[in-house]
Design a protein around this motif. Structure first.
Motif, PDB file in Angstrom:
ATOM      1  N   ASN A 258       0.816  -1.184   0.008  1.00 20.99           N
ATOM      2  CA  ASN A 258       0.027   0.022  -0.124  1.00 20.99           C
ATOM      3  C   ASN A 258       0.800   1.187  -0.093  1.00 20.99           C
ATOM      4  O   ASN A 258       0.492   2.195  -0.693  1.00 20.99           O
ATOM      5  CB  ASN A 258      -0.981  -0.168   1.083  1.00 20.99           C
ATOM      6  CG  ASN A 258      -1.806  -1.085   1.031  1.00 20.99           C
ATOM      7  OD1 ASN A 258      -2.453  -1.629  -0.150  1.00 20.99           O
ATOM      8  ND2 ASN A 258      -2.650  -1.465   2.337  1.00 20.99           N
ATOM      9  N   ASN A 259       2.018   1.184   0.678  1.00 23.13           N
ATOM     10  CA  ASN A 259       2.939   2.509   0.774  1.00 23.13           C
ATOM     11  C   ASN A 259       3.560   2.704  -0.586  1.00 23.13           C
ATOM     12  O   ASN A 259       3.814   3.801  -0.911  1.00 23.13           O
ATOM     13  CB  ASN A 259       3.855   2.168   1.830  1.00 23.13           C
ATOM     14  CG  ASN A 259       3.660   2.247   3.384  1.00 23.13           C
ATOM     15  OD1 ASN A 259       2.327   2.899   3.481  1.00 23.13           O
ATOM     16  ND2 ASN A 259       4.047   1.602   4.217  1.00 23.13           N
ATOM     17  N   ILE A 260       3.854   1.586  -1.080  1.00 28.43           N
ATOM     18  CA  ILE A 260       4.691   1.578  -2.632  1.00 28.43           C
ATOM     19  C   ILE A 260       3.536   2.362  -3.556  1.00 28.43           C
ATOM     20  O   ILE A 260       3.998   3.126  -4.481  1.00 28.43           O
ATOM     21  CB  ILE A 260       4.783   0.450  -3.025  1.00 28.43           C
ATOM     22  CG1 ILE A 260       6.381  -0.128  -2.331  1.00 28.43           C
ATOM     23  CG2 ILE A 260       5.370   0.154  -4.477  1.00 28.43           C
ATOM     24  CD1 ILE A 260       6.706  -1.486  -2.330  1.00 28.43           C
ATOM     25  N   GLN A 261       2.201   2.011  -3.482  1.00 29.59           N
ATOM     26  CA  GLN A 261       1.381   2.139  -4.281  1.00 29.59           C
ATOM     27  C   GLN A 261       1.035   3.698  -3.999  1.00 29.59           C
ATOM     28  O   GLN A 261       0.900   4.418  -4.945  1.00 29.59           O
ATOM     29  CB  GLN A 261      -0.064   1.483  -4.404  1.00 29.59           C
ATOM     30  CG  GLN A 261       0.237   0.047  -4.778  1.00 29.59           C
ATOM     31  CD  GLN A 261      -0.976  -0.590  -4.568  1.00 29.59           C
ATOM     32  OE1 GLN A 261      -1.616  -0.706  -3.584  1.00 29.59           O
ATOM     33  NE2 GLN A 261      -0.953  -1.592  -5.635  1.00 29.59           N
ATOM     34  N   SER A 262       0.845   4.049  -2.958  1.00 30.24           N
ATOM     35  CA  SER A 262       0.704   5.587  -2.394  1.00 30.24           C
ATOM     36  C   SER A 262       1.871   6.570  -2.857  1.00 30.24           C
ATOM     37  O   SER A 262       1.589   7.653  -2.999  1.00 30.24           O
ATOM     38  CB  SER A 262       0.532   5.534  -0.920  1.00 30.24           C
ATOM     39  OG  SER A 262      -0.645   4.989  -0.560  1.00 30.24           O
ATOM     40  N   ALA A 263       3.133   5.888  -2.921  1.00 39.52           N
ATOM     41  CA  ALA A 263       4.385   6.675  -3.244  1.00 39.52           C
ATOM     42  C   ALA A 263       4.258   6.683  -4.809  1.00 39.52           C
ATOM     43  O   ALA A 263       5.185   7.443  -5.471  1.00 39.52           O
ATOM     44  CB  ALA A 263       5.486   6.183  -2.787  1.00 39.52           C
ATOM     45  N   GLY A 264       3.232   6.273  -5.691  1.00 41.26           N
ATOM     46  CA  GLY A 264       3.298   6.408  -7.070  1.00 41.26           C
ATOM     47  C   GLY A 264       4.369   5.392  -7.865  1.00 41.26           C
ATOM     48  O   GLY A 264       4.838   5.834  -8.801  1.00 41.26           O
ATOM     49  N   LEU A 265       4.904   4.523  -7.330  1.00 39.97           N
ATOM     50  CA  LEU A 265       5.953   3.647  -7.824  1.00 39.97           C
ATOM     51  C   LEU A 265       5.240   2.547  -8.710  1.00 39.97           C
ATOM     52  O   LEU A 265       4.124   2.401  -8.511  1.00 39.97           O
ATOM     53  CB  LEU A 265       6.605   2.788  -6.582  1.00 39.97           C
ATOM     54  CG  LEU A 265       7.739   3.834  -5.659  1.00 39.97           C
ATOM     55  CD1 LEU A 265       8.150   3.032  -4.526  1.00 39.97           C
ATOM     56  CD2 LEU A 265       8.551   4.616  -6.471  1.00 39.97           C
ATOM     57  N   ASN A 266       6.053   1.818  -9.414  1.00 44.08           N
ATOM     58  CA  ASN A 266       5.758   1.187 -10.530  1.00 44.08           C
ATOM     59  C   ASN A 266       5.686  -0.278  -9.878  1.00 44.08           C
ATOM     60  O   ASN A 266       6.206  -1.285 -10.331  1.00 44.08           O
ATOM     61  CB  ASN A 266       6.651   1.054 -11.729  1.00 44.08           C
ATOM     62  CG  ASN A 266       6.050   0.264 -12.789  1.00 44.08           C
ATOM     63  OD1 ASN A 266       4.951   0.062 -12.978  1.00 44.08           O
ATOM     64  ND2 ASN A 266       6.932   0.270 -13.603  1.00 44.08           N
ATOM     65  N   LEU A 267       4.589  -0.561  -9.135  1.00 43.04           N
ATOM     66  CA  LEU A 267       4.208  -2.120  -8.689  1.00 43.04           C
ATOM     67  C   LEU A 267       3.721  -2.946  -9.626  1.00 43.04           C
ATOM     68  O   LEU A 267       2.554  -2.595 -10.004  1.00 43.04           O
ATOM     69  CB  LEU A 267       3.732  -2.027  -7.211  1.00 43.04           C
ATOM     70  CG  LEU A 267       3.235  -3.319  -6.664  1.00 43.04           C
ATOM     71  CD1 LEU A 267       4.587  -3.933  -6.218  1.00 43.04           C
ATOM     72  CD2 LEU A 267       2.430  -3.294  -5.535  1.00 43.04           C
ATOM     73  N   ILE A 268       4.113  -4.001 -10.129  1.00 40.17           N
ATOM     74  CA  ILE A 268       3.682  -4.688 -11.089  1.00 40.17           C
ATOM     75  C   ILE A 268       2.821  -5.991 -10.698  1.00 40.17           C
ATOM     76  O   ILE A 268       2.013  -5.943 -11.011  1.00 40.17           O
ATOM     77  CB  ILE A 268       4.791  -5.373 -12.220  1.00 40.17           C
ATOM     78  CG1 ILE A 268       5.834  -4.132 -12.728  1.00 40.17           C
ATOM     79  CG2 ILE A 268       4.343  -6.178 -13.136  1.00 40.17           C
ATOM     80  CD1 ILE A 268       4.774  -3.335 -13.513  1.00 40.17           C
ATOM     81  N   ASP A 269       3.498  -6.542  -9.536  1.00 44.35           N
ATOM     82  CA  ASP A 269       2.792  -7.696  -9.161  1.00 44.35           C
ATOM     83  C   ASP A 269       2.934  -7.758  -7.551  1.00 44.35           C
ATOM     84  O   ASP A 269       4.053  -7.465  -6.997  1.00 44.35           O
ATOM     85  CB  ASP A 269       3.018  -8.917  -9.695  1.00 44.35           C
ATOM     86  CG  ASP A 269       2.066 -10.061  -9.484  1.00 44.35           C
ATOM     87  OD1 ASP A 269       0.984  -9.699  -8.910  1.00 44.35           O
ATOM     88  OD2 ASP A 269       2.458 -11.036  -9.752  1.00 44.35           O
ATOM     89  N   PHE A 270       1.838  -8.301  -6.799  1.00 51.21           N
ATOM     90  CA  PHE A 270       2.176  -8.844  -5.478  1.00 51.21           C
ATOM     91  C   PHE A 270       1.385 -10.136  -5.218  1.00 51.21           C
ATOM     92  O   PHE A 270       0.229 -10.312  -5.681  1.00 51.21           O
ATOM     93  CB  PHE A 270       1.294  -7.555  -4.886  1.00 51.21           C
ATOM     94  CG  PHE A 270       1.121  -7.813  -3.180  1.00 51.21           C
ATOM     95  CD1 PHE A 270       2.147  -8.062  -2.202  1.00 51.21           C
ATOM     96  CD2 PHE A 270      -0.163  -8.138  -2.586  1.00 51.21           C
ATOM     97  CE1 PHE A 270       1.628  -8.493  -0.801  1.00 51.21           C
ATOM     98  CE2 PHE A 270      -0.421  -8.469  -1.643  1.00 51.21           C
ATOM     99  CZ  PHE A 270       0.678  -8.564  -0.506  1.00 51.21           C
TER     100      PHE A 270
END
Length: 304
Positions: A258-270
């Motif tokens: 959630n923190n990664i997504q909130s920071a606008g980073l490029n999360l491809i898969d979890f």
């Protein structure tokens, strides 16, 4: 297939143990940063499987780890600036990899402690790799880490930097086994595969107590991690066992996601693997994990 054991000499005269599994025709590269109190050769089964898909695997033993480490230095990074030296070692390995296999996409995989090393690394070297896999990790709880570092600082003063504290080990890992009672060993939390757990327990280069100085370096490294300084476009992948106590059995790793997504980073898969514990590459569903890692690495050519 070519298997190479190499040593890279650093400016402070440390020899970095490097292992390279190289297929005849290399299409992608996986660089592995291993976890605490283990070593890179434990990834050889996965490496030998990956080379069948033309993926070269490069791994190093971090300072204070592995069979090339003097017994008295197990669990000890360096007298000073240990965390930075570990990051510089990883950079030396990645630069060596690029010189040996030019122009080929590189995926960095960090497991457990190695996942935090990888996080610090991409923060300092924003264009060094093409993909990042964070495996068996967690989000940083900065308040708790700062308190723990203060305790370690006190123990360093009282016991010395090279002393090994059972208290610190218990404070860090003491509760990890509690979910898996009745326990066969102190390390049931690592895997559902009893053979792998037993091999870890019986391995003199696994499960050792780390020095006060290494804990000091490690916690200081954790505090320095700031996801807002990570490269925005770097493809990120999070893999964790749903029963991994380091990832708070899914809660902590989800918080990081959630923190990664909130920071606008490029999360491809979890991905959370049901029932899996800490060491995903040595779990009962290891082949599924290896397959997922292979697919991520192969995507790097398309992403870049």
């Amino acid at each position: 297939m070519q298997y190479i054991e190499e040593f890279l000499r650093t400016e402070d005269q440390h020899d970095i143990p490097l292992r390279l599994w190289r297929p005849k025709n290399v299409s992608q590269i996986l660089v592995i940063a291993h976890g605490m109190a283990e070593y890179c050769e434990r990834y050889s089964a996965m490496a030998e499987w990956l080379i069948e898909y033309n993926i070269a695997v490069v791994a190093l033993n971090h300072r204070g780890h592995g069979m090339d480490c003097h017994e008295g230095d197990l669990g000890f990074f360096a007298e000073s600036h240990g965390w930075q030296k570990v990051l510089d070692d990883l950079d030396a390995v990645i630069r060596y990899t690029k010189s040996e296999m030019k122009g080929i996409p590189i995926t960095l995989l960090g497991h457990s402690m190695g996942s935090f090393i990888a996080q610090s690394y991409i923060q300092q070297h924003t264009k060094a790799v093409d993909n990042l896999i964070l495996m068996s990790t967690n989000g940083i709880k900065y308040g708790q880490i700062k308190v723990a570092k203060a305790i370690v600082g006190l123990l360093k003063l009282i016991q010395g930097p090279k002393a090994r504290s059972k208290f610190l080990d218990k404070m860090s890992f003491g509760s990890f086994n509690s979910h898996f009672k009745p326990n066969r060993s102190d390390f049931d939390w690592l895997s559902r595969d009893n053979a792998h757990v037993d091999a870890y327990v019986n391995d003199p280069y696994c499960g050792f107590l780390c020095t006060n100085q290494m804990w000091w370096d490690l916690l200081g490294g954790f505090i320095s991690i700031d996801i807002h300084k990570w490269p925005k476009q770097l493809p990120l992948y999070l893999l964790s066992g749903a029963d991994d106590p380091l990832g708070e059995r899914g809660k902590g790793i989800t918080r990081l996601k959630n923190n990664i997504q909130s920071a606008g980073l490029n999360l491809i898969d979890f991905k959370l693997y049901p029932g899996a514990r800490h060491e995903l590459v040595n779990e009962t569903n290891a082949l599924e994990v290896w397959e997922d890692i292979k697919n991520i690495v192969q995507q790097s050519a398309k992403v870049t």
